[in-house]
Design a protein around this motif. Structure first.
Motif, PDB file in Angstrom:
ATOM      1  N   ALA A   1       0.841  -1.197   0.000  1.00 55.60           N
ATOM      2  CA  ALA A   1       0.000   0.000   0.000  1.00 55.60           C
ATOM      3  C   ALA A   1       0.879   1.251   0.000  1.00 55.60           C
ATOM      4  CB  ALA A   1      -0.932   0.000   1.207  1.00 55.60           C
ATOM      5  N   PHE A   2       1.955   1.237   0.762  1.00 55.08           N
ATOM      6  CA  PHE A   2       2.887   2.359   0.776  1.00 55.08           C
ATOM      7  C   PHE A   2       3.518   2.562  -0.600  1.00 55.08           C
ATOM      8  CE2 PHE A   2       7.279   3.860   1.202  1.00 55.08           C
ATOM      9  CZ  PHE A   2       7.030   5.126   1.700  1.00 55.08           C
ATOM     10  N   VAL A   3       3.899   1.482  -1.256  1.00 60.70           N
ATOM     11  CA  VAL A   3       4.501   1.575  -2.589  1.00 60.70           C
ATOM     12  C   VAL A   3       3.520   2.211  -3.569  1.00 60.70           C
ATOM     13  CG1 VAL A   3       5.301   0.191  -4.558  1.00 60.70           C
ATOM     14  CG2 VAL A   3       6.132  -0.308  -2.256  1.00 60.70           C
ATOM     15  N   VAL A   4       2.265   1.791  -3.518  1.00 60.86           N
ATOM     16  CA  VAL A   4       1.257   2.327  -4.441  1.00 60.86           C
ATOM     17  C   VAL A   4       1.015   3.807  -4.171  1.00 60.86           C
ATOM     18  CG1 VAL A   4      -1.187   2.200  -5.086  1.00 60.86           C
ATOM     19  CG2 VAL A   4       0.157   0.103  -4.864  1.00 60.86           C
ATOM     20  N   VAL A   5       0.874   4.183  -2.905  1.00 63.21           N
ATOM     21  CA  VAL A   5       0.639   5.584  -2.559  1.00 63.21           C
ATOM     22  C   VAL A   5       1.844   6.439  -2.955  1.00 63.21           C
ATOM     23  CG1 VAL A   5       0.335   7.181  -0.614  1.00 63.21           C
ATOM     24  CG2 VAL A   5      -1.012   5.080  -0.744  1.00 63.21           C
ATOM     25  N   PHE A   6       3.028   5.944  -2.736  1.00 64.64           N
ATOM     26  CA  PHE A   6       4.231   6.685  -3.117  1.00 64.64           C
ATOM     27  C   PHE A   6       4.313   6.858  -4.631  1.00 64.64           C
ATOM     28  CE2 PHE A   6       8.809   6.965  -4.060  1.00 64.64           C
ATOM     29  CZ  PHE A   6       9.101   8.108  -3.332  1.00 64.64           C
ATOM     30  N   ALA A   7       3.968   5.812  -5.380  1.00 64.41           N
ATOM     31  CA  ALA A   7       3.973   5.903  -6.846  1.00 64.41           C
ATOM     32  C   ALA A   7       2.947   6.927  -7.331  1.00 64.41           C
ATOM     33  CB  ALA A   7       3.683   4.538  -7.456  1.00 64.41           C
ATOM     34  N   MET A   8       1.770   6.965  -6.702  1.00 58.77           N
ATOM     35  CA  MET A   8       0.764   7.957  -7.081  1.00 58.77           C
ATOM     36  C   MET A   8       1.252   9.372  -6.781  1.00 58.77           C
ATOM     37  SD  MET A   8      -2.902   6.140  -6.181  1.00 58.77           S
ATOM     38  CE  MET A   8      -2.833   6.676  -4.525  1.00 58.77           C
ATOM     39  N   LEU A   9       1.919   9.566  -5.650  1.00 57.50           N
ATOM     40  CA  LEU A   9       2.447  10.875  -5.289  1.00 57.50           C
ATOM     41  C   LEU A   9       3.508  11.329  -6.292  1.00 57.50           C
ATOM     42  CD1 LEU A   9       2.691  13.218  -3.220  1.00 57.50           C
ATOM     43  CD2 LEU A   9       4.484  11.854  -2.134  1.00 57.50           C
TER      44      LEU A   9
END
Length: 50
Positions: free
Chosen positions: A35-43
């Motif tokens: 989830a952190f990886v996905v949120v970071f990629a979106m940011l």
């Protein structure tokens, strides 16, 4: 270091713990990590850094 202390330290090295919780299952850890990886990629994408 004597042979006796070296042997004693080697025995304790196998049982060393980091102090974290011991829950037996790492499922939530993996889910939170992805989830952190996905949120970071979106940011990164939103900020135009890629």
């Amino acid at each position: 270091m004597t042979a006796t202390t070296a042997a004693g330290n080697a025995h304790h090295a196998h049982h060393a713990r980091t102090g974290g919780p011991e829950d037996g299952s790492r499922l939530m850890e993996h889910i939170a990590g992805w989830a952190f990886v996905v949120v970071f990629a979106m940011l990164v994408t939103q900020l135009g850094l890629l």
